[in-house]
Design an enzyme around this catalytic site. Structure first.
Site, PDB file in Angstrom:
ATOM      1  N   ASP A  94      24.450  -4.433 -14.791  1.00 49.42           N
ATOM      2  CA  ASP A  94      24.744  -2.451 -14.043  1.00 49.42           C
ATOM      3  C   ASP A  94      23.995  -1.226 -13.317  1.00 49.42           C
ATOM      4  O   ASP A  94      25.080  -0.791 -12.324  1.00 49.42           O
ATOM      5  CB  ASP A  94      24.838  -1.705 -15.488  1.00 49.42           C
ATOM      6  CG  ASP A  94      26.092  -2.759 -16.682  1.00 49.42           C
ATOM      7  OD1 ASP A  94      27.049  -3.686 -15.893  1.00 49.42           O
ATOM      8  OD2 ASP A  94      25.988  -2.641 -17.290  1.00 49.42           O
ATOM      9  N   GLY A 144      35.218  -3.278 -22.086  1.00 53.48           N
ATOM     10  CA  GLY A 144      34.822  -4.924 -21.889  1.00 53.48           C
ATOM     11  C   GLY A 144      33.982  -5.268 -23.187  1.00 53.48           C
ATOM     12  O   GLY A 144      34.234  -6.235 -23.741  1.00 53.48           O
TER      13      GLY A 144
HETATM   14  C1  S3P Z   1      27.012  -5.615 -21.705  1.00 55.88           C
HETATM   15  C2  S3P Z   1      26.797  -6.878 -21.151  1.00 55.88           C
HETATM   16  C3  S3P Z   1      27.606  -6.666 -19.964  1.00 55.88           C
HETATM   17  C4  S3P Z   1      27.274  -5.623 -18.945  1.00 55.88           C
HETATM   18  C5  S3P Z   1      28.036  -4.237 -19.772  1.00 55.88           C
HETATM   19  C6  S3P Z   1      27.577  -4.398 -20.862  1.00 55.88           C
HETATM   20  C7  S3P Z   1      27.015  -6.108 -23.440  1.00 55.88           C
HETATM   21  O1  S3P Z   1      28.447  -7.140 -19.473  1.00 55.88           O
HETATM   22  O2  S3P Z   1      28.067  -5.677 -17.755  1.00 55.88           O
HETATM   23  O3  S3P Z   1      27.804  -3.094 -19.134  1.00 55.88           O
HETATM   24  O4  S3P Z   1      26.416  -4.462 -24.061  1.00 55.88           O
HETATM   25  O5  S3P Z   1      27.138  -7.649 -23.291  1.00 55.88           O
HETATM   26  P1  S3P Z   1      28.780  -9.350 -19.331  1.00 55.88           P
HETATM   27  O6  S3P Z   1      28.397  -9.662 -20.301  1.00 55.88           O
HETATM   28  O7  S3P Z   1      29.977  -9.206 -18.526  1.00 55.88           O
HETATM   29  O8  S3P Z   1      27.886  -9.635 -17.793  1.00 55.88           O
END
Ligand code: S3P
Length: 450
Positions: free
Chosen positions: A327, A101
């Protein structure tokens, strides 16, 4: 790519004391950002300590597809010859971000204000996750997107040829959304302003400043107001990636629940936007100390020392802390099983849209292993049984989620009966050396079912 055809079951069973030094890999968030920002500079950015997990390798491949020269120099050292802000070329093929993601959302932002079109896809987990949270603000720059129902991947992004700067209040606490807007703002003229009510991890802001962008952060009644001046010339440079506190969480939590353990996890970033788990564990009564506290590359760093903690108590985790440990709730829920009393976790609905619905995945697996879990849309609570009383014995679904798989492996190390996951393969997305590292500390983690 982290999509894989054959599930690899994994089992963890009770072990003697965990001891020694756990050298966990580089920070995943900072690794993605070093490759992407390196690709947006002119000249050579060098990176040491890059996390070579599937997620980050997918981002490296993507940066090549957008025209950057990305080279693996060996031993965690990488070189990126960037193409400059606004210099991305149109990729020839589909960009596959695997399970990540962070990768897909940041890259969408980085290309959104260039006059190119790119199509993104991922594995079954990523293709089920919401992307409108990123494409909605990108549309304000003039970017177009077409995806599947519900704003899901595969999705095509048509970058804005004439981007305008944006003022955006992030509606959910998400560093990925904030970062996508900031990266898009790099190639828009004038000032892009992003406002977040709750502070989320601030690596993008810190790194943009380090790469020479004009960026300010003010704390107002609305929250953190981040102002970025567009179209800077980013300065190529060296990035030394610190070790990942989210990966450190696994050996730390294992040491707290396995009798007799004493584990040192050196060089862990304690940036306050990331260190919520360690504060929470200490509040629960964990024997977790910070040794050799120092500053490295502008970030607070310490060596974490975790020792077996038989007298931990369940607590109410403050919702305001959620973003700084988002996380880490899965592995916290495992520690909570071995504490006395209930651990209540509120304000965590974001957990439902991670690589899996993490409340659902953990609740099902913990219940199958004999632990009582209650849940609501944005909260869950684990009733601890105390040390030596957690039954275990079940096989849990990892739901294509690395942190779910690793959390259940930690559970098996201190439960009465072995714990399995149906598929441990996702572990390689963020912690490719999880198994050998835990084995070297004394854990029994093996491939195969119970
Ligand atoms: C991350 C942000 C978080 C986290 C992901 C890494 C990042 O997600 O859960 O593992 O590197 O910006 P969200 O921005 O959806 O909260």
């Amino acid at each position: 790519m982290s999509s894989h055809a054959t599930p690899i079951p994994m089992t963890s069973s009770a072990c003697g004391p965990l001891t020694g030094v756990a050298q966990v890999p580089g920070d995943k968030s900072i690794s993605h950002r070093s490759l992407i920002l390196g690709a947006m500079c002119v000249g050579e950015t060098t990176i040491s300590g890059l996390l070579e997990g599937d997620d980050v390798l997918d981002t490296a491949r993507a940066m090549r597809a957008f025209g950057a020269e990305v080279t693996d120099l060996g031993g965690g050292n990488w070189s990126v010859y960037g193409v400059g802000v606004g210099g991305f070329a149109e990729p020839e093929g589909v960009i596959d971000c695997g399970n990540s993601g962070t990768g897909v959302r940041l890259i969408m932002g980085a290309m959104a204000t260039s006059p190119i079109t790119a199509t993104f896809t991922g594995d079954a987990s990523l293709n089920g996750r919401p992307m409108a949270r990123v494409t909605d603000p990108l549309a304000l720059f003039g970017t177009q997107s077409v995806g599947r129902k519900g704003g899901r991947l595969p999705m095509t992004i048509v970058g804005a040829a004439d981007p305008v700067p944006v003022r955006y209040v992030v509606p959910v606490p998400s560093a990925q959304v904030k970062s996508a807007v900031l990266l898009a703002g790099l190639n828009a003229p004038g000032q892009t302003v992003v406002i977040e009510a709750e502070a989320t991890r601030d690596h993008t802001e810190r790194m943009l400043a380090g790469f020479g962008a004009e960026i300010t952060v003010e704390h107002t009644d609305e929250g953190r107001v981040i102002t970025l001046t567009g179209q800077p010339e980013l300065r190529a440079q060296h990035v030394d990636v610190p070790r990942d506190p989210s990966s450190a969480a696994f050996p730390v939590c294992a040491a707290l629940i396995v009798p007799g353990s004493d584990v040192l996890v050196p060089g862990i970033g304690l940036n306050p936007t990331r260190a919520g788990l360690f504060t929470t564990l200490r509040e629960m009564g964990a024997d977790l100390t910070y040794e050799n506290e120092r500053t490295e590359g502008g970030e607070p760093v310490a060596d974490l020392r975790a020792r077996f903690s038989p007298d931990m108590k369940g607590i109410e985790v403050p919702p305001a802390r959620a973003a700084s440990m988002i996380d880490e709730y899965p592995v916290l829920s495992v520690v909570a099983c071995f504490a006395q009393g209930q651990t209540m976790m509120r304000g965590v609905k974001e957990l439902r849209v991670k690589e899996s619905d993490r409340i659902d995945a953990m609740a099902k697996g913990l219940r199958a292993n004999g632990v009582e879990v209650d849940e609501g849309p944005d909260w869950w609570a684990v009733t601890g049984l105390g040390h030596g009383k957690v039954p275990g014995g079940a096989t849990c679904a990892s739901q294509l989620d690395h942190r779910i798989a690793m959390s259940f492996m930690i559970l098996g190390m201190a439960a009465k009966a072995p714990v399995s996951v149906d598929d441990g393969a996702p572990v390689t997305t963020s912690f490719p050396i999880f198994e050998p590292l835990m084995a070297q500390l004394g854990a029994n983690v093996t491939k195969g079912a119970v």
